[in-house]
Design a protein around this motif. Structure first.
Motif, mmCIF file in Angstrom:
data_model
loop_
_atom_site.group_PDB
_atom_site.id
_atom_site.type_symbol
_atom_site.label_atom_id
_atom_site.label_comp_id
_atom_site.label_asym_id
_atom_site.label_seq_id
_atom_site.Cartn_x
_atom_site.Cartn_y
_atom_site.Cartn_z
ATOM 1 N N ILE A 195 -14.279 23.737 -8.605
ATOM 2 C CA ILE A 195 -15.486 22.977 -7.963
ATOM 3 C C ILE A 195 -16.285 22.613 -8.790
ATOM 4 N N ARG A 196 -16.404 22.932 -10.291
ATOM 5 C CA ARG A 196 -16.865 22.238 -11.184
ATOM 6 C C ARG A 196 -16.245 20.967 -11.581
ATOM 7 N N PHE A 197 -14.929 21.053 -11.818
ATOM 8 C CA PHE A 197 -14.158 19.952 -12.044
ATOM 9 C C PHE A 197 -14.237 18.934 -11.022
ATOM 10 N N PHE A 198 -14.445 19.158 -9.713
ATOM 11 C CA PHE A 198 -14.312 18.095 -8.591
ATOM 12 C C PHE A 198 -15.776 17.526 -8.651
ATOM 13 N N ARG A 199 -16.615 18.212 -8.904
ATOM 14 C CA ARG A 199 -18.248 17.633 -8.968
ATOM 15 C C ARG A 199 -17.940 16.413 -10.092
ATOM 16 N N GLY A 200 -17.486 16.934 -11.061
ATOM 17 C CA GLY A 200 -17.314 15.657 -11.938
ATOM 18 C C GLY A 200 -16.594 14.599 -11.694
ATOM 19 N N PHE A 201 -15.305 14.901 -10.905
ATOM 20 C CA PHE A 201 -14.522 13.980 -10.647
ATOM 21 C C PHE A 201 -15.319 13.014 -9.584
ATOM 22 N N GLU A 202 -15.991 13.490 -8.576
ATOM 23 C CA GLU A 202 -16.729 12.747 -7.482
ATOM 24 C C GLU A 202 -17.538 11.846 -8.194
ATOM 25 N N LYS A 203 -18.242 12.241 -9.285
ATOM 26 C CA LYS A 203 -19.171 11.337 -9.951
ATOM 27 C C LYS A 203 -18.261 10.172 -10.467
ATOM 28 N N ARG A 204 -17.175 10.261 -11.053
ATOM 29 C CA ARG A 204 -16.404 9.216 -11.613
ATOM 30 C C ARG A 204 -15.692 8.534 -10.604
ATOM 31 N N ALA A 205 -15.141 8.898 -9.486
ATOM 32 C CA ALA A 205 -14.897 8.195 -8.370
ATOM 33 C C ALA A 205 -16.073 7.215 -7.821
ATOM 34 N N VAL A 206 -17.229 7.765 -7.590
ATOM 35 C CA VAL A 206 -18.229 6.964 -7.278
ATOM 36 C C VAL A 206 -18.429 5.649 -8.241
ATOM 37 N N ALA A 207 -18.401 6.090 -9.473
ATOM 38 C CA ALA A 207 -18.585 4.920 -10.480
ATOM 39 C C ALA A 207 -17.490 3.893 -10.385
ATOM 40 N N ALA A 208 -16.312 4.554 -10.054
ATOM 41 C CA ALA A 208 -15.159 3.347 -10.050
ATOM 42 C C ALA A 208 -15.110 2.756 -8.607
ATOM 43 N N GLY A 209 -15.876 2.925 -7.533
ATOM 44 C CA GLY A 209 -15.882 2.690 -6.389
ATOM 45 C C GLY A 209 -14.806 3.231 -5.453
ATOM 46 N N LEU A 210 -14.327 4.335 -5.857
ATOM 47 C CA LEU A 210 -13.272 4.876 -5.148
ATOM 48 C C LEU A 210 -13.860 5.853 -4.097
ATOM 49 N N PRO A 219 0.705 -1.198 0.185
ATOM 50 C CA PRO A 219 0.057 0.041 0.085
ATOM 51 C C PRO A 219 0.933 1.286 -0.114
ATOM 52 N N PHE A 220 0.368 2.389 -0.717
ATOM 53 C CA PHE A 220 0.912 3.604 -0.883
ATOM 54 C C PHE A 220 -0.208 4.467 -1.240
ATOM 55 N N ILE A 221 0.355 5.906 -1.235
ATOM 56 C CA ILE A 221 -0.811 6.837 -1.545
ATOM 57 C C ILE A 221 -0.437 7.180 -3.315
ATOM 58 N N VAL A 222 -1.460 7.134 -4.118
ATOM 59 C CA VAL A 222 -1.337 7.548 -5.561
ATOM 60 C C VAL A 222 -1.572 8.969 -5.648
ATOM 61 N N ASN A 223 -0.550 9.637 -5.941
ATOM 62 C CA ASN A 223 -0.658 11.035 -6.383
ATOM 63 C C ASN A 223 -0.764 11.273 -7.699
ATOM 64 N N ASP A 224 -1.887 11.310 -8.216
ATOM 65 C CA ASP A 224 -2.326 11.498 -9.621
ATOM 66 C C ASP A 224 -2.559 12.969 -10.303
ATOM 67 N N ILE A 225 -1.612 13.716 -11.018
ATOM 68 C CA ILE A 225 -1.829 15.257 -11.395
ATOM 69 C C ILE A 225 -2.995 15.029 -12.412
ATOM 70 N N THR A 226 -3.477 13.906 -12.926
ATOM 71 C CA THR A 226 -4.581 14.146 -13.871
ATOM 72 C C THR A 226 -5.858 13.922 -13.277
ATOM 73 N N ALA A 227 -5.995 13.228 -12.002
ATOM 74 C CA ALA A 227 -7.204 12.894 -11.655
ATOM 75 C C ALA A 227 -7.776 11.651 -12.336
ATOM 76 N N GLY A 228 -7.006 10.796 -13.065
ATOM 77 C CA GLY A 228 -7.632 9.821 -13.708
ATOM 78 C C GLY A 228 -8.026 9.908 -15.145
ATOM 79 N N GLN A 229 -7.687 11.380 -15.481
ATOM 80 C CA GLN A 229 -7.970 11.555 -16.802
ATOM 81 C C GLN A 229 -7.090 11.008 -17.933
#
Length: 287
Positions: free
Chosen positions: A190-205, A131-141
């Motif tokens: 804020i708009r960006f992270f509202r979109g990320f939040e949906k992607r994270a939920v869909a991925a189970g993150l 285990p480690f922390i993933v530091n992703d400058i693209t937020a999975g894009q």
């Protein structure tokens, strides 16, 4: 304020195992330099050390997954060999840092984060160090497999605001990316992270940290406005990471350079503001 004595603030120290990152003090060119810097960061109070094999400075070019892995693998084998619970298998870099000089790891046992936007790098890293922390400058894009993999492995994940992320097949990192006409930088984040939040939920993150991306696609004025209004990002209910260290917002207006002592002083002043506004993490070059 001494942020490094504040137990509510977690400190992420930076190690760059490449020759292209913008601040020379974070770069290491050998196994001994890697070990020495890791030891110094932990001994000075870092909670986590962030290892990056590829630069994301403006104008840099991603060299590809295999080159990233070629640089990263020896460091990971050293991490596995030198830390409690790690295996001594493989061919680690030669160093024996005194364990009693290190800060205790996070409650999860995690000591390291990996700065990458490749799910393949994440998979290979997990196979070596766990285990480690993933530091992703693209937020999975940049990699559609990143969020599902982080979720499946149960890894904490840092998602950074980035409007024009790099591609895995190699591209230059964009310099300045403007927000939509008439939209201020905080609304955009804020708009960006509202979109990320949906992607994270869909991925189970579920376990993710919000990084507003200071210095990425934002000019100095936008960075300072974002810093001043950082508390507005608490609406997501996730910890906030501020990566301000020695960036343009800390030196450009004063006509200085990243390495200057005055830049460090201004960095720490801005970090004080970030913590006052709600940052729970600071990603730093100097501990």
């Amino acid at each position: 304020m001494n942020l490094f004595m504040n137990p509510s603030v977690k400190i992420m120290g930076i190690v760059n195992i490449n020759g292209d990152s913008f601040f020379s003090g974070s770069r290491v060119a050998s196994g001994q330099e890697f070990c020495a810097r890791v030891e110094r960061l932990f001994a000075a109070g870092a909670d986590v050390v962030d290892i990056g094999a590829c630069s994301s400075r403006p104008g840099s070019t991603y060299p590809g997954v295999e080159e990233e892995w070629r640089r990263l693998k020896p460091a990971l084998e050293t991490v596995r060999a030198q830390y409690p619970g790690g295996s001594t298998a493989g061919t680690p870099l030669a160093c024996t840092p005194p364990e009693d000089s290190f800060r205790r790891p996070l409650p999860s046992g995690i000591r390291f984060s990996i700065d990458t936007f490749s799910s393949e790098i994440v998979r290979r890293t997990y196979d070596i160090i766990g285990p480690f922390i993933v530091n992703d400058i693209t937020a999975g894009q940049s990699d559609a497999q990143m969020l599902p993999l982080a979720a499946r492995l149960g890894l904490p994940y840092i998602a950074m605001h980035n409007l024009h992320p790099p591609h895995l097949d190699g591209c230059r990192i964009s310099k300045i990316i403007r927000t939509r006409p008439g939209e201020n930088v905080v609304d955009n984040v804020i708009r960006f992270f509202r979109g990320f939040e949906k992607r994270a939920v869909a991925a189970g993150l579920q376990s993710w940290i919000l990084d507003p991306g200071f210095g990425f696609g934002k000019n100095v004025e936008e960075n300072l406005e974002l810093l001043d209004r950082l508390g507005e990002l608490k609406i997501f209910g996730h910890e906030i990471l501020a990566g301000i260290s020695r960036k343009r917002m800390a030196y450009e207006r004063q006509g200085r350079k990243p390495e200057d002592d005055e830049t460090l002083a201004e960095t720490r002043r801005l970090q004080d503001i970030a913590v006052e506004r709600g940052a729970a993490w600071l990603r730093v070059h100097d501990v």
